[in-house]
Design an enzyme around this catalytic site. Structure first.
Site, PDB file in Angstrom:
ATOM      1  N   LYS A 112       0.836  -1.215   0.000  1.00  0.00           N
ATOM      2  CA  LYS A 112       0.000   0.000   0.000  1.00  0.00           C
ATOM      3  C   LYS A 112       0.866   1.259   0.000  1.00  0.00           C
ATOM      4  O   LYS A 112       0.518   2.259  -0.609  1.00  0.00           O
ATOM      5  CB  LYS A 112      -0.936   0.042   1.223  1.00  0.00           C
ATOM      6  CG  LYS A 112      -2.003  -1.028   1.217  1.00  0.00           C
ATOM      7  CD  LYS A 112      -3.111  -0.759   0.211  1.00  0.00           C
ATOM      8  CE  LYS A 112      -4.196  -1.811   0.296  1.00  0.00           C
ATOM      9  NZ  LYS A 112      -4.912  -2.106  -0.883  1.00  0.00           N
ATOM     10  N   LYS A 192      -2.358  -9.116  -8.141  1.00  0.00           N
ATOM     11  CA  LYS A 192      -3.626  -9.745  -7.758  1.00  0.00           C
ATOM     12  C   LYS A 192      -4.782  -8.885  -8.282  1.00  0.00           C
ATOM     13  O   LYS A 192      -4.635  -7.652  -8.402  1.00  0.00           O
ATOM     14  CB  LYS A 192      -3.713  -9.910  -6.237  1.00  0.00           C
ATOM     15  CG  LYS A 192      -3.973  -8.644  -5.460  1.00  0.00           C
ATOM     16  CD  LYS A 192      -4.557  -8.943  -4.077  1.00  0.00           C
ATOM     17  CE  LYS A 192      -5.095  -7.658  -3.464  1.00  0.00           C
ATOM     18  NZ  LYS A 192      -5.918  -7.782  -2.311  1.00  0.00           N
ATOM     19  N   LYS A 195      -9.721  -3.996  -7.077  1.00  0.00           N
ATOM     20  CA  LYS A 195     -10.463  -2.800  -7.488  1.00  0.00           C
ATOM     21  C   LYS A 195      -9.508  -1.614  -7.612  1.00  0.00           C
ATOM     22  O   LYS A 195      -9.527  -0.871  -8.579  1.00  0.00           O
ATOM     23  CB  LYS A 195     -11.507  -2.537  -6.398  1.00  0.00           C
ATOM     24  CG  LYS A 195     -12.327  -1.337  -6.585  1.00  0.00           C
ATOM     25  CD  LYS A 195     -13.754  -1.710  -6.879  1.00  0.00           C
ATOM     26  CE  LYS A 195     -13.902  -2.001  -8.321  1.00  0.00           C
ATOM     27  NZ  LYS A 195     -15.111  -2.370  -8.867  1.00  0.00           N
TER      28      LYS A 195
HETATM   29  P1  ADP Z   1      -9.911  -5.580  -2.731  1.00  0.00           P
HETATM   30  O1  ADP Z   1      -8.450  -5.972  -2.605  1.00  0.00           O
HETATM   31  O2  ADP Z   1     -10.409  -5.691  -4.155  1.00  0.00           O
HETATM   32  O3  ADP Z   1     -10.234  -4.265  -2.109  1.00  0.00           O
HETATM   33  P2  ADP Z   1     -10.763  -6.786  -0.259  1.00  0.00           P
HETATM   34  O4  ADP Z   1      -9.432  -6.409   0.286  1.00  0.00           O
HETATM   35  O5  ADP Z   1     -11.971  -6.107   0.280  1.00  0.00           O
HETATM   36  O6  ADP Z   1     -10.714  -6.652  -1.858  1.00  0.00           O
HETATM   37  O7  ADP Z   1     -10.940  -8.356  -0.096  1.00  0.00           O
HETATM   38  C1  ADP Z   1     -12.138  -9.057   0.252  1.00  0.00           C
HETATM   39  C2  ADP Z   1     -11.855 -10.552   0.257  1.00  0.00           C
HETATM   40  O8  ADP Z   1     -11.575 -10.982  -1.075  1.00  0.00           O
HETATM   41  C3  ADP Z   1     -10.612 -10.942   1.083  1.00  0.00           C
HETATM   42  O9  ADP Z   1     -10.854 -12.187   1.714  1.00  0.00           O
HETATM   43  C4  ADP Z   1      -9.520 -11.083   0.063  1.00  0.00           C
HETATM   44  O10 ADP Z   1      -8.514 -11.981   0.465  1.00  0.00           O
HETATM   45  C5  ADP Z   1     -10.302 -11.628  -1.127  1.00  0.00           C
HETATM   46  N1  ADP Z   1      -9.625 -11.231  -2.366  1.00  0.00           N
HETATM   47  C6  ADP Z   1      -9.470  -9.966  -2.822  1.00  0.00           C
HETATM   48  N2  ADP Z   1      -8.800  -9.948  -3.987  1.00  0.00           N
HETATM   49  C7  ADP Z   1      -8.530 -11.262  -4.273  1.00  0.00           C
HETATM   50  C8  ADP Z   1      -7.862 -11.920  -5.351  1.00  0.00           C
HETATM   51  N3  ADP Z   1      -7.366 -11.226  -6.370  1.00  0.00           N
HETATM   52  N4  ADP Z   1      -7.756 -13.259  -5.328  1.00  0.00           N
HETATM   53  C9  ADP Z   1      -8.280 -13.985  -4.295  1.00  0.00           C
HETATM   54  N5  ADP Z   1      -8.929 -13.424  -3.247  1.00  0.00           N
HETATM   55  C10 ADP Z   1      -9.051 -12.091  -3.228  1.00  0.00           C
END
Ligand code: ADP
Length: 324
Positions: A112, A192, A195
């Site tokens: 981050k 990964k 969003k």
């Molecule tokens: P983002 O990174 O898009 O903001 P979050 O951090 O809110 O998403 O993650 C919500 C859930 O989705 C968590 O359990 C996270 O580990 C899972 N997650 C987010 N991105 C991925 C990904 N690219 N692959 C697998 N799991 C993911």
């Protein structure tokens, strides 16, 4: 008594395939076996959001995704983090027993810092402490998450252990639970899916939008011309075929290596398969979207049920820490 599950996601917009395959699918399937609590972590979202004007809409959109994916408010508690403010109190108390060095070592914090060098706020460092507070406030034992979150859950275990050593047995040490697809890569094929990185495919897109997004995906960089042989093992589109198109995935590998199939055909086929798999989800989503009052009621009821557990834990924590 059933064991308890807790997990959450930041309301940074509609859910993408990474959230869905890495976490949400597990959340749905755990509902019968466990006592499940799923939280929209709006306070966590503030660690990366500077403009919060769409937060309420994002929360609403996220609940629509969750309900459509199969989370059942009759079985699970669905609520918004800030609606049960005890978590912020527990965050402060846990921050007193968490060495700063533990937090500075967390890989997501370092990432981050790279992504938002102009907004390295205090909350960003404490993100895993707030996440620990989320989990232990409800004394959850199992935390279904994607692979990126595993270091946070390890830290939560350490913080829970430290609290128990200092003040007596209080919290279970939570364990991460992964799906069979714990890390979904983004359309860039490198990072990964996220969003914030704008490399995602939202599950609520229309079939046409899905096709458009899939078409932008980076595949095997060695395949510059249609007749170049491909290397499916390094291609993200191929990996997604593994999930959405298991019947054809072996044939696709052969056809890709021999250049019998080109990337455009391969992507078109994948988009078709994704759209087919998500059709029931999209229909259920449209049905919930027609009932905005229902979404509000689900969250109000969830907060009330979560609050009962949170208050009980806080009383115990304060007593053990000598605050009352
Ligand atoms: P983002 O990174 O898009 O903001 P979050 O951090 O809110 O998403 O993650 C919500 C859930 O989705 C968590 O359990 C996270 O580990 C899972 N997650 C987010 N991105 C991925 C990904 N690219 N692959 C697998 N799991 C993911």
């Amino acid at each position: 008594m059933k064991r308890r599950v807790f997990s959450g996601a930041r309301p940074t917009g509609r859910q993408h395939l990474g959230n869905y395959l890495g976490a949400l699918q597990n959340w749905v399937s755990l509902q019968d076996e466990y006592d499940c609590i799923y939280c929209i972590v709006d306070v966590h979202a503030l660690t990366t959001l500077e403009d919060t004007s769409s937060l309420q809409e994002d929360i609403y959109e996220m609940v629509l995704d969750w309900l459509a994916a199969g989370l059942d408010p009759q079985k699970s508690i669905l609520f918004v983090q800030s609606h049960v403010p005890e978590v912020m109190e527990l965050h402060t108390l846990l921050s007193m027993i968490t060495p700063l060095g533990w937090l500075l070592r967390v890989p997501t914090f370092k990432e981050k810092v790279k992504i938002q060098p102009g907004n390295v706020n205090y909350g960003l460092v404490g993100y895993p402490v707030l996440q620990t507070a989320d989990i232990v406030l409800y004394k959850a034992e199992v935390v279904p998450v994607g692979e990126d979150q595993v270091p946070h859950i390890e830290l939560a275990r350490e913080i829970a252990r430290r609290f128990n050593n200092l003040f007596g047995d209080t919290f279970p040490e939570p364990q991460a639970k992964l799906t069979s697809f714990p890390m979904v890569l983004g359309l860039d094929g490198k990072e990964k899916m996220s969003k914030q990185l704008r490399n995602d495919i939202e599950i609520a897109l229309s079939p046409e939008e899905t096709l458009e997004r899939v078409m932008t995906a980076v595949t095997d960089p060695a395949r510059r011309y249609r007749n170049d042989p491909g290397h499916p093992e390094i291609c993200n589109i191929y990996r997604l075929h593994g999930h959405f198109n298991p019947e054809q995935v072996d044939d696709i590998a052969v056809q890709c290596r021999s250049a019998e199939i080109g990337c455009v055909d391969c992507k078109t086929l994948l988009a078709e398969k994704i759209n087919l798999a998500l059709k029931p989800f999209r229909e259920r989503r449209a049905a919930s979207a027609a009932k905005p009052k229902f979404v509000k009621e689900v969250l109000a009821d969830g907060a009330q049920r979560a609050s009962v557990i949170a208050k009980e834990t806080m009383r115990e924590v304060k007593q053990k820490m000598g605050l009352i």
